[in-house]
Design a protein around this motif. Structure first.
Motif, PDB file in Angstrom:
ATOM      1  N   ASP A  27       0.808  -1.224   0.000  1.00 57.28           N
ATOM      2  CA  ASP A  27       0.000   0.000   0.000  1.00 57.28           C
ATOM      3  C   ASP A  27       0.841   1.273   0.000  1.00 57.28           C
ATOM      4  OD1 ASP A  27       0.830  -0.581   2.607  1.00 57.28           O
ATOM      5  OD2 ASP A  27      -0.915   0.372   3.514  1.00 57.28           O
ATOM      6  N   LYS A  28       2.151   1.160   0.152  1.00 59.57           N
ATOM      7  CA  LYS A  28       3.051   2.318   0.139  1.00 59.57           C
ATOM      8  C   LYS A  28       3.856   2.419  -1.161  1.00 59.57           C
ATOM      9  CE  LYS A  28       2.463   3.298   4.579  1.00 59.57           C
ATOM     10  NZ  LYS A  28       1.234   3.867   4.937  1.00 59.57           N
ATOM     11  N   LEU A  29       3.694   1.442  -2.058  1.00 60.63           N
ATOM     12  CA  LEU A  29       4.492   1.399  -3.285  1.00 60.63           C
ATOM     13  C   LEU A  29       4.369   2.658  -4.132  1.00 60.63           C
ATOM     14  CD1 LEU A  29       4.149  -2.236  -4.650  1.00 60.63           C
ATOM     15  CD2 LEU A  29       6.257  -1.014  -4.166  1.00 60.63           C
ATOM     16  N   LEU A  30       3.148   3.075  -4.394  1.00 62.34           N
ATOM     17  CA  LEU A  30       2.948   4.223  -5.269  1.00 62.34           C
ATOM     18  C   LEU A  30       3.445   5.517  -4.626  1.00 62.34           C
ATOM     19  CD1 LEU A  30      -0.504   3.325  -6.829  1.00 62.34           C
ATOM     20  CD2 LEU A  30       1.779   3.105  -7.838  1.00 62.34           C
ATOM     21  N   ILE A  31       3.332   5.621  -3.312  1.00 61.13           N
ATOM     22  CA  ILE A  31       3.849   6.800  -2.606  1.00 61.13           C
ATOM     23  C   ILE A  31       5.373   6.835  -2.712  1.00 61.13           C
ATOM     24  CG2 ILE A  31       4.108   7.889  -0.333  1.00 61.13           C
ATOM     25  CD1 ILE A  31       1.328   6.619   0.354  1.00 61.13           C
ATOM     26  N   LEU A  32       6.004   5.700  -2.519  1.00 60.79           N
ATOM     27  CA  LEU A  32       7.462   5.621  -2.617  1.00 60.79           C
ATOM     28  C   LEU A  32       7.922   5.896  -4.049  1.00 60.79           C
ATOM     29  CD1 LEU A  32      10.137   5.037  -1.195  1.00 60.79           C
ATOM     30  CD2 LEU A  32       9.791   2.616  -1.752  1.00 60.79           C
ATOM     31  N   LYS A  33       7.214   5.329  -5.021  1.00 62.30           N
ATOM     32  CA  LYS A  33       7.542   5.569  -6.426  1.00 62.30           C
ATOM     33  C   LYS A  33       7.462   7.063  -6.735  1.00 62.30           C
ATOM     34  CE  LYS A  33       6.025   4.340 -11.119  1.00 62.30           C
ATOM     35  NZ  LYS A  33       5.594   5.603 -11.648  1.00 62.30           N
ATOM     36  N   ARG A  34       6.421   7.712  -6.264  1.00 62.27           N
ATOM     37  CA  ARG A  34       6.266   9.153  -6.492  1.00 62.27           C
ATOM     38  C   ARG A  34       7.425   9.924  -5.847  1.00 62.27           C
ATOM     39  NH1 ARG A  34       4.949  11.841 -10.309  1.00 62.27           N
ATOM     40  NH2 ARG A  34       6.342  13.477  -9.727  1.00 62.27           N
ATOM     41  N   GLY A  35       7.873   9.482  -4.673  1.00 63.75           N
ATOM     42  CA  GLY A  35       9.014  10.122  -4.019  1.00 63.75           C
ATOM     43  C   GLY A  35      10.281  10.015  -4.856  1.00 63.75           C
ATOM     44  N   PHE A  36      10.517   8.837  -5.437  1.00 59.31           N
ATOM     45  CA  PHE A  36      11.690   8.666  -6.302  1.00 59.31           C
ATOM     46  C   PHE A  36      11.559   9.520  -7.557  1.00 59.31           C
ATOM     47  CE2 PHE A  36      12.745   5.035  -3.666  1.00 59.31           C
ATOM     48  CZ  PHE A  36      14.126   5.009  -3.728  1.00 59.31           C
ATOM     49  N   GLU A  37      10.357   9.590  -8.123  1.00 61.32           N
ATOM     50  CA  GLU A  37      10.136  10.415  -9.316  1.00 61.32           C
ATOM     51  C   GLU A  37      10.334  11.900  -9.002  1.00 61.32           C
ATOM     52  OE1 GLU A  37       6.994   7.465 -11.599  1.00 61.32           O
ATOM     53  OE2 GLU A  37       6.219   9.018 -10.252  1.00 61.32           O
ATOM     54  N   ASP A  38       9.867  12.327  -7.836  1.00 57.03           N
ATOM     55  CA  ASP A  38      10.070  13.722  -7.432  1.00 57.03           C
ATOM     56  C   ASP A  38      11.553  14.039  -7.268  1.00 57.03           C
ATOM     57  OD1 ASP A  38       7.337  14.117  -7.451  1.00 57.03           O
ATOM     58  OD2 ASP A  38       7.114  14.019  -5.257  1.00 57.03           O
ATOM     59  N   GLU A  39      12.298  13.096  -6.698  1.00 60.11           N
ATOM     60  CA  GLU A  39      13.741  13.294  -6.542  1.00 60.11           C
ATOM     61  C   GLU A  39      14.422  13.332  -7.911  1.00 60.11           C
ATOM     62  OE1 GLU A  39      17.441  13.702  -4.353  1.00 60.11           O
ATOM     63  OE2 GLU A  39      15.376  14.326  -4.119  1.00 60.11           O
ATOM     64  N   CYS A  40      13.965  12.496  -8.840  1.00 62.14           N
ATOM     65  CA  CYS A  40      14.487  12.547 -10.207  1.00 62.14           C
ATOM     66  C   CYS A  40      14.283  13.937 -10.810  1.00 62.14           C
ATOM     67  CB  CYS A  40      13.781  11.525 -11.099  1.00 62.14           C
ATOM     68  SG  CYS A  40      14.332   9.838 -10.913  1.00 62.14           S
ATOM     69  N   ASP A  41      13.087  14.469 -10.640  1.00 70.93           N
ATOM     70  CA  ASP A  41      12.788  15.806 -11.168  1.00 70.93           C
ATOM     71  C   ASP A  41      13.690  16.857 -10.531  1.00 70.93           C
ATOM     72  OD1 ASP A  41      10.788  14.657 -12.702  1.00 70.93           O
ATOM     73  OD2 ASP A  41       9.156  15.297 -11.368  1.00 70.93           O
ATOM     74  N   ARG A  42      13.887  16.756  -9.228  1.00 73.38           N
ATOM     75  CA  ARG A  42      14.709  17.733  -8.509  1.00 73.38           C
ATOM     76  C   ARG A  42      16.165  17.668  -8.980  1.00 73.38           C
ATOM     77  NH1 ARG A  42      17.944  18.443  -4.208  1.00 73.38           N
ATOM     78  NH2 ARG A  42      18.120  16.222  -3.758  1.00 73.38           N
TER      79      ARG A  42
END
Length: 121
Positions: A27-42
């Motif tokens: 249930d935390k997979l998509l939240i974690l994925k979004r965190g990695f994607e946000d870090e990629c953007d940053r």
């Protein structure tokens, strides 16, 4: 972050580190994925905003010392950008892997579309 010293660097960034295992509640997979994607953007924005300044350093004076120092700073800046690009690649690979796992769990639209498509499977 490693920098070139005397013009030499060996191995890829993080190549001496052992592989890591990440255990995540589904249930935390998509939240974690979004965190990695946000870090990629940053990180990508940082590389875009700073890459040119770090690669090309103008000497403050016309003397040989200033020119040599500026060249060394440019090499170090290039090493920093390469390290940031390596970090960015690793982030993207983790985000992609998390996306594949989320699809396998049926947590993404791709998985849900397949589940609700009528007809034999």
């Amino acid at each position: 972050m490693p920098f070139l010293q005397d013009g030499a660097a060996t191995g890829e960034i993080g190549s001496a580190l052992p592989p890591a295992r990440l255990i995540v509640d589904p249930d935390k997979l998509l939240i974690l994925k979004r965190g990695f994607e946000d870090e990629c953007d940053r990180v990508n924005k940082w590389i875009y905003d700073n890459g040119g300044y770090l690669r090309v350093v103008s000497p403050p004076g016309a003397d040989p010392c200033s020119e040599g120092t500026a060249a060394a700073l440019g090499r170090n800046g290039t090493a920093a950008i390469e390290a940031a690009n390596g970090y960015l690649l690793q982030l993207r690979m983790v985000a992609e892997a998390l996306g594949e796992i989320a699809r396998d769990y049926g947590l993404t639209e791709d998985g849900n579309t397949t589940k609700f498509t009528p007809g034999p499977r």
